[in-house]
Write a protein that holds these residues in place. Structure first.
Motif, short mmCIF file in Angstrom:
data_model
loop_
_atom_site.label_atom_id
_atom_site.label_comp_id
_atom_site.label_asym_id
_atom_site.label_seq_id
_atom_site.Cartn_x
_atom_site.Cartn_y
_atom_site.Cartn_z
N LEU A 37 91.72 54.21 11.63
CA LEU A 37 91.03 54.59 13.05
C LEU A 37 91.17 56.09 13.19
N GLU A 78 89.74 58.80 15.77
CA GLU A 78 89.31 59.08 17.00
C GLU A 78 88.27 59.91 17.33
N SER A 121 85.95 57.95 21.65
CA SER A 121 85.61 56.94 20.75
C SER A 121 86.69 56.51 19.58
N CYS A 122 86.88 55.33 19.26
CA CYS A 122 87.73 55.22 18.02
C CYS A 122 87.06 54.14 17.12
N ALA A 123 86.78 54.82 15.97
CA ALA A 123 85.95 53.99 14.91
C ALA A 123 87.08 53.46 13.93
N SER A 128 87.82 51.44 10.38
CA SER A 128 87.27 50.98 8.88
C SER A 128 88.39 50.23 8.36
N ARG A 138 85.26 47.91 24.46
CA ARG A 138 85.04 47.84 23.13
C ARG A 138 83.60 47.30 22.62
N LYS A 149 80.47 47.17 16.54
CA LYS A 149 80.47 48.62 16.02
C LYS A 149 81.85 49.00 15.60
N ASN A 150 82.75 47.82 15.51
CA ASN A 150 84.20 48.24 15.37
C ASN A 150 84.70 49.45 15.97
N THR A 151 84.32 49.62 17.20
CA THR A 151 84.83 50.60 18.05
C THR A 151 85.23 50.33 19.43
N TYR A 196 86.38 52.33 23.18
CA TYR A 196 86.08 53.78 23.72
C TYR A 196 87.05 53.62 24.75
#
Length: 120
Positions: free
Chosen positions: A4, A6, A21-23, A25, A72, A76-78, A80
């Motif tokens: 994760l 940020e 944002s928090c992406a 993977s 969310r 985008k697997n993200t 906010y």
């Protein structure tokens, strides 16, 4: 391995706005609740906001209701965190987490954090 990350933190004047944002993977977050926590200097990490897997329900700490908005985008697997009307007491490191419940309890994975500093 879940990661994760940020982003979006920084130095902002009081009264301003910021979007974190928090992406994610390594795993899709679509099946999980997601949450934001923050840790101010000299204080323990505290819950801020959570969103259910579908984005259909959200939950906030009383101290941020009306100013913070969690959302969310599973495509985008993200996740906010929109922060409006920033106050000096919002200065903290903000962490996103995959959590077990829609109300933000039971964090499973953490991001590394993003610093938000509010200047008065």
């Amino acid at each position: 391995q879940v990661q994760l990350v940020e982003s979006g933190g920084g130095l902002v004047q009081a009264g301003g706005s910021l979007r974190l944002s928090c992406a994610a993977s390594g795993r899709t977050i679509a099946s999980y609740g997601m949450a934001w926590f923050r840790q101010a200097p000299g204080k323990e990490r505290a819950f801020v906001a959570a969103v259910a897997w579908s984005g259909g329900s959200t939950y906030y700490a009383d101290s941020v209701k009306g100013r913070f908005t969690i959302s969310r985008d599973n495509g985008k697997n993200t996740v906010y965190l929109q922060i409006d009307s920033l106050k000096s007491e919002d200065t903290a490191v903000y962490y996103c987490a995959i959590v077990r419940t829609a109300t933000g309890s039971g964090p499973i994975y953490w991001g590394q954090g993003a610093q938000v500093t509010v200047s008065s």
